[in-house]
Design an enzyme around this catalytic site. Structure first.
Site, PDB file in Angstrom:
ATOM      1  CG  ASP A  25      -2.112   0.859   1.110  1.00  0.00           C
ATOM      2  OD1 ASP A  25      -2.295   1.449   0.031  1.00  0.00           O
ATOM      3  OD2 ASP A  25      -2.877   0.955   2.084  1.00  0.00           O
ATOM      4  CG  ASN A  73      -7.566  -2.275  -6.381  1.00  0.00           C
ATOM      5  OD1 ASN A  73      -6.622  -3.035  -6.193  1.00  0.00           O
ATOM      6  ND2 ASN A  73      -7.899  -1.352  -5.476  1.00  0.00           N
TER       7      ASN A  73
HETATM    8  C1  FPP Z   1      -1.997   0.242  -3.316  1.00  0.00           C
HETATM    9  O1  FPP Z   1      -1.465   1.540  -3.324  1.00  0.00           O
HETATM   10  C2  FPP Z   1      -1.445  -0.490  -4.416  1.00  0.00           C
HETATM   11  C3  FPP Z   1      -2.152  -1.059  -5.413  1.00  0.00           C
HETATM   12  C4  FPP Z   1      -3.617  -1.011  -5.488  1.00  0.00           C
HETATM   13  C5  FPP Z   1      -1.493  -1.754  -6.504  1.00  0.00           C
HETATM   14  C6  FPP Z   1      -0.311  -2.581  -6.136  1.00  0.00           C
HETATM   15  C7  FPP Z   1       0.520  -2.710  -7.318  1.00  0.00           C
HETATM   16  C8  FPP Z   1       1.879  -2.687  -7.324  1.00  0.00           C
HETATM   17  C9  FPP Z   1       2.724  -2.661  -6.129  1.00  0.00           C
HETATM   18  C10 FPP Z   1       2.646  -2.666  -8.583  1.00  0.00           C
HETATM   19  C11 FPP Z   1       2.251  -3.643  -9.548  1.00  0.00           C
HETATM   20  C12 FPP Z   1       2.296  -5.023  -9.066  1.00  0.00           C
HETATM   21  C13 FPP Z   1       2.718  -6.001  -9.841  1.00  0.00           C
HETATM   22  C14 FPP Z   1       2.584  -7.426  -9.440  1.00  0.00           C
HETATM   23  C15 FPP Z   1       3.316  -5.664 -11.122  1.00  0.00           C
HETATM   24  P1  FPP Z   1      -2.449   2.758  -3.566  1.00  0.00           P
HETATM   25  O2  FPP Z   1      -2.494   3.056  -4.998  1.00  0.00           O
HETATM   26  O3  FPP Z   1      -3.787   2.459  -2.956  1.00  0.00           O
HETATM   27  O4  FPP Z   1      -1.709   3.882  -2.775  1.00  0.00           O
HETATM   28  P2  FPP Z   1      -2.388   5.063  -1.980  1.00  0.00           P
HETATM   29  O5  FPP Z   1      -3.167   4.441  -0.854  1.00  0.00           O
HETATM   30  O6  FPP Z   1      -1.210   5.844  -1.501  1.00  0.00           O
HETATM   31  O7  FPP Z   1      -3.245   5.824  -2.934  1.00  0.00           O
END
Ligand code: FPP
Length: 245
Positions: A25, A73
Site C-alpha cells: 500500500d 480496485n
Molecule cells: C496500493 O497503493 C497499491 C495497489 C492497489 C497496486 C499494487 C501494485 C503494485 C505494487 C505494482 C504492480 C504489481 C505487480 C505485481 C506488477 P495505492 O495506490 O492504494 O496507494 P495510496 O493508498 O497511496 O493511494
C-alpha cells in the site's frame, strides 16, 4: 547496506515464516509526495516488488502472496486501472525471464472474470513457464478478493455434494482449504502491510486466521529488503500460541 547485513544475522533461518502475505500500500501517496502521477508510484512499486521477491527467495521463504489488484480496485479511474493492468502484463512477461532465472514459481490467484484475454493468456503462459521451478512460490493476487475466494470454494464444494460425490458431513477445514486458490499451500503466518494502514481489505481472509500482522508507515515503493528482514525478526520474537496457552 551495513544495516541490512547486520539485520540478516539476527534472522533465525530455522524459524522462517512459511508463507508471507504483503498488502503493498501507498504507491499513490509516494507519487503524490514527489509531484508525480499515481502511475509513477505503481511503477516504482513494481520495482520494489522485484527486489523483495528476490530477497525472500534468497532467504529461503517458501511462499509469498502479494496483493496486486483487488476485486474492489475496478472502482478506480479507468486510466489507473488500464495502467495497472498494463503494468501487470509487462511484469508477468518480464518475470517469465528474470524471476524464472531466479527459480521463482509464479502463479496468479483470483477471479479471471473481467480480465482481458491478453492478461489471461499471459498468466497461463507465465504459470506454465515457471511451474517446474523449485524456488519460492509467488502468488500474485490479481482481481482477488477474500470473500470472492470463499464463495468460489463454496460453490465448488456444493457442486460436488450436489453430484453425490461427497457427503456434507465430510466437509471440514481441510476440504475447504483444498478448494481455495492457494490449495496445498501453508497458511499465511506473516502478514505485512505498508503505508500506516492497519486493515485486511479483503485479503486472504481464510489463510490469515493465525497470521502475525506487521505494519510499517513506509510507503510500498520505499520498502526495502532490510524492512523485510525486520518484519521476519519481529515475527520470530512473537510468541505464537494458536489458541493454546
Ligand atoms: C496500493 O497503493 C497499491 C495497489 C492497489 C497496486 C499494487 C501494485 C503494485 C505494487 C505494482 C504492480 C504489481 C505487480 C505485481 C506488477 P495505492 O495506490 O492504494 O496507494 P495510496 O493508498 O497511496 O493511494
Amino acid at each position: 547496506m551495513f544495516f541490512s547485513k547486520k539485520k540478516i544475522h539476527e534472522i533465525d533461518m530455522s524459524n522462517l515464516p512459511k508463507h508471507i502475505g504483503i498488502i503493498m500500500d501507498g504507491n499513490g501517496r509516494w507519487a503524490k509526495k514527489r509531484g508525480m502521477p499515481r502511475s509513477a508510484g505503481h511503477s516504482a512499486g513494481a520495482d520494489s516488488l522485484k527486489k523483495i521477491i528476490t530477497e525472500a527467495n534468497n532467504l529461503g521463504i517458501g511462499y509469498i502472496t502479494v496483493y496486486a489488484f483487488s476485486t474492489e480496485n475496478w472502482k478506480r479511474p479507468k486510466e489507473e486501472v488500464d495502467y495497472l493492468m498494463n503494468l501487470l502484463l509487462n511484469y508477468l512477461r518480464n518475470a517469465e525471464k528474470t524471476l524464472s532465472g531466479e527459480n521463482v514459481v509464479i502463479r496468479a490467484i483470483g477471479s479471471r472474470k473481467g480480465l482481458s484475454d491478453e492478461i489471461c493468456k499471459q498468466i497461463d503462459k507465465t504459470e506454465k513457464f515457471t511451474e517446474n521451478n523449485t524456488g519460492i512460490v509467488m502468488n500474485i493476487a490479481l482481481n482477488y478478493g477474500g470473500r470472492e475466494e470463499i464463495v468460489h470454494a463454496t460453490k465448488e464444494i456444493a457442486t460436488i455434494v450436489k453430484n453425490g460425490e461427497m457427503d456434507i458431513k465430510d466437509i471440514d477445514d481441510k476440504v475447504f482449504d483444498s478448494h481455495l486458490y492457494t490449495a496445498n499451500q501453508p497458511d499465511v503466518d506473516l502478514l505485512i502491510r505498508t503505508s500506516g494502514e492497519q486493515r485486511l481489505s479483503n485479503f486472504m481472509l481464510w489463510q490469515v486466521s493465525y497470521a502475525e500482522m506487521w505494519f510499517t508507515d513506509k510507503l510500498w515503493p520505499d520498502f526495502k529488503p532490510r524492512d523485510l528482514h525486520q518484519a521476519i525478526i519481529d515475527f520470530q520474537n512473537r510468541g505464537r500460541r494458536f489458541g493454546g496457552v
